[in-house]
Design a protein around this motif. Structure first.
Motif, short mmCIF file in Angstrom:
data_model
loop_
_atom_site.label_atom_id
_atom_site.label_comp_id
_atom_site.label_asym_id
_atom_site.label_seq_id
_atom_site.Cartn_x
_atom_site.Cartn_y
_atom_site.Cartn_z
N GLN A 61 52.81 16.13 -23.54
CA GLN A 61 52.28 15.34 -22.42
C GLN A 61 52.30 13.83 -22.66
N PRO A 62 52.00 13.31 -23.87
CA PRO A 62 52.03 11.85 -24.07
C PRO A 62 53.40 11.23 -23.78
N PHE A 63 54.49 11.94 -24.07
CA PHE A 63 55.83 11.44 -23.74
C PHE A 63 55.95 11.25 -22.23
N ASN A 64 55.44 12.22 -21.49
CA ASN A 64 55.53 12.19 -20.03
C ASN A 64 54.73 11.03 -19.45
N TYR A 65 53.53 10.83 -19.98
CA TYR A 65 52.68 9.72 -19.54
C TYR A 65 53.39 8.37 -19.75
N CYS A 66 53.92 8.16 -20.95
CA CYS A 66 54.59 6.89 -21.27
C CYS A 66 55.79 6.65 -20.37
N LYS A 67 56.57 7.69 -20.15
CA LYS A 67 57.75 7.59 -19.28
C LYS A 67 57.34 7.18 -17.87
N ASN A 68 56.35 7.84 -17.32
CA ASN A 68 55.92 7.56 -15.95
C ASN A 68 55.39 6.15 -15.79
N MET A 69 54.61 5.67 -16.76
CA MET A 69 54.03 4.34 -16.67
C MET A 69 55.12 3.25 -16.77
N ILE A 70 56.08 3.44 -17.67
CA ILE A 70 57.15 2.46 -17.83
C ILE A 70 58.01 2.40 -16.57
N GLN A 71 58.29 3.55 -15.98
CA GLN A 71 59.10 3.58 -14.76
C GLN A 71 58.45 2.77 -13.65
N GLN A 72 57.13 2.80 -13.59
CA GLN A 72 56.40 2.11 -12.52
C GLN A 72 55.96 0.70 -12.90
N LEU A 104 71.76 12.21 -16.91
CA LEU A 104 72.30 12.49 -15.59
C LEU A 104 71.20 12.47 -14.53
N THR A 105 70.00 12.85 -14.92
CA THR A 105 68.91 12.98 -13.95
C THR A 105 67.96 11.78 -13.92
N GLN A 106 68.06 10.87 -14.88
CA GLN A 106 67.09 9.78 -14.99
C GLN A 106 66.98 8.92 -13.72
N PRO A 107 68.09 8.51 -13.08
CA PRO A 107 67.94 7.70 -11.87
C PRO A 107 67.14 8.43 -10.77
N PHE A 108 67.38 9.72 -10.60
CA PHE A 108 66.66 10.49 -9.59
C PHE A 108 65.18 10.61 -9.96
N ASP A 109 64.92 10.78 -11.26
CA ASP A 109 63.53 10.89 -11.72
C ASP A 109 62.79 9.57 -11.53
N ALA A 127 63.61 5.94 -20.21
CA ALA A 127 64.57 6.97 -20.63
C ALA A 127 64.39 7.37 -22.09
N THR A 128 63.97 6.41 -22.93
CA THR A 128 63.80 6.72 -24.35
C THR A 128 62.72 7.78 -24.54
N GLY A 148 63.39 11.63 -25.70
CA GLY A 148 62.65 12.18 -26.84
C GLY A 148 61.91 13.45 -26.47
N ARG A 149 61.27 13.41 -25.30
CA ARG A 149 60.56 14.61 -24.84
C ARG A 149 61.53 15.74 -24.55
N MET A 150 62.66 15.41 -23.94
CA MET A 150 63.60 16.46 -23.55
C MET A 150 64.25 17.14 -24.75
N VAL A 151 64.60 16.37 -25.77
CA VAL A 151 65.19 16.98 -26.97
C VAL A 151 64.18 17.93 -27.60
N CYS A 152 62.94 17.46 -27.73
CA CYS A 152 61.88 18.32 -28.28
C CYS A 152 61.67 19.54 -27.38
#
Length: 266
Positions: A26-37, A193-198, A235-236, A240-244
């Motif tokens: 979950q922490p990976f997801n939180y960081c990703k979402n905050m940086i995107q916004q 491939l999916t990062q722009p859509f995400d 994306a970083t 990282g979350r996706m590989v794990c």
């Protein structure tokens, strides 16, 4: 998703695997979402795990659907034949399962992202967004992302593992040895491939008031004003979350199925 299991069994395995993955990552997801916004990050565990219940339900239910639909499609494709799926069949099953799962996942992610931005409990957040205009906000981005993500973790790793073991039997003499490169490639495929859509989806769901990001097209245009790299914010953390996650889910789907339903694998 396994052709050895029925729909209910595949669904149970998928739900179990999805919840385990969320609780760990979950922490990976939180960081990703905050940086995107463009929002500030926090190292406070209470903030890192904001929205974890919505995300656990999201990943549990989505993975359950992906395993059940994917497993059913695989059975439908092979029929009575005893054969390995072809590459395009494996990938097609994964993409279809992912798109269908977005019908459930997109609204649940909306709840999680609103909690991450504004705080509050799950029930309170659900009440605040209970509007038909909000329910499927960001769905298109979620559908494309889930289709390719599901292909990335359910279809790519088995293909890579199988090819590595056939081409380099001495080096990759067990599935576990082939899982690391399979996870790296699956995660790379699923992430970039999916990062722009995400990114578009996340920005739309974070801006439920529609002050900055209106429709999908308007959101994409607004993000593009900062250049192509803006679509790859976060994306970083996501890679990282996706590989794990790909490694965990590839391993867990092979381990949990026989553990819960040993009779199906005899």
């Amino acid at each position: 998703m396994s052709a050895n299991l029925n729909e209910l069994q595949n669904a149970t395995v998928g739900m179990t695997v999805g919840v385990i993955e969320v609780l760990c990552l979950q922490p990976f997801n939180y960081c990703k979402n905050m940086i995107q916004q463009g929002q500030p990050l926090s190292a406070d565990p209470r903030i890192l795990y904001r929205g974890v219940m919505a995300n656990a339900v999201n990943m549990g239910s989505c993975t359950m659907i992906q395993f059940a639909v994917g497993g059913s499609l695989k059975k439908l494709i092979v029929g009575e034949e005893k054969r390995t799926l072809k590459t395009y069949e494996e990938m097609g099953a994964g993409i279809t399962a992912g798109v269908i799962s977005a019908l459930v996942g997109s609204p649940l992610e909306l709840v999680m992202i609103q909690q991450q931005r504004k705080g509050g409990g799950s029930l309170e957040t659900c009440k605040s967004i209970a509007n038909p205009n909000n329910f499927f906000r960001g769905f298109l981005g979620a559908a494309v992302r889930e289709g390719l993500w599901t292909c990335g973790y359910l279809s790519i790793p088995p293909i890579v593992r199988r090819n590595l073991r056939e081409m380099y039997p001495d080096k990759f003499d067990t599935d576990n040895k082939a899982r690391v490169p399979a996870a790296l490639l699956g995660g790379l495929f699923a992430c970039y491939l999916t990062q722009p859509f995400d990114t578009i989806k996340t920005c739309m769901q974070g801006d439920i008031e529609r002050k900055t990001y209106g429709t999908f097209t308007q959101a994409a245009k607004k993000i593009s004003e900062d250049g192509l790299t803006a679509f790859y914010r976060g994306a970083t953390f996501r890679y990282g979350r996706m590989v794990c996650a790909v490694f965990m889910m590839d391993y867990l789907q092979a381990a949990v199925g026989p553990l819960l339903y040993p009779q199906a694998f005899k």
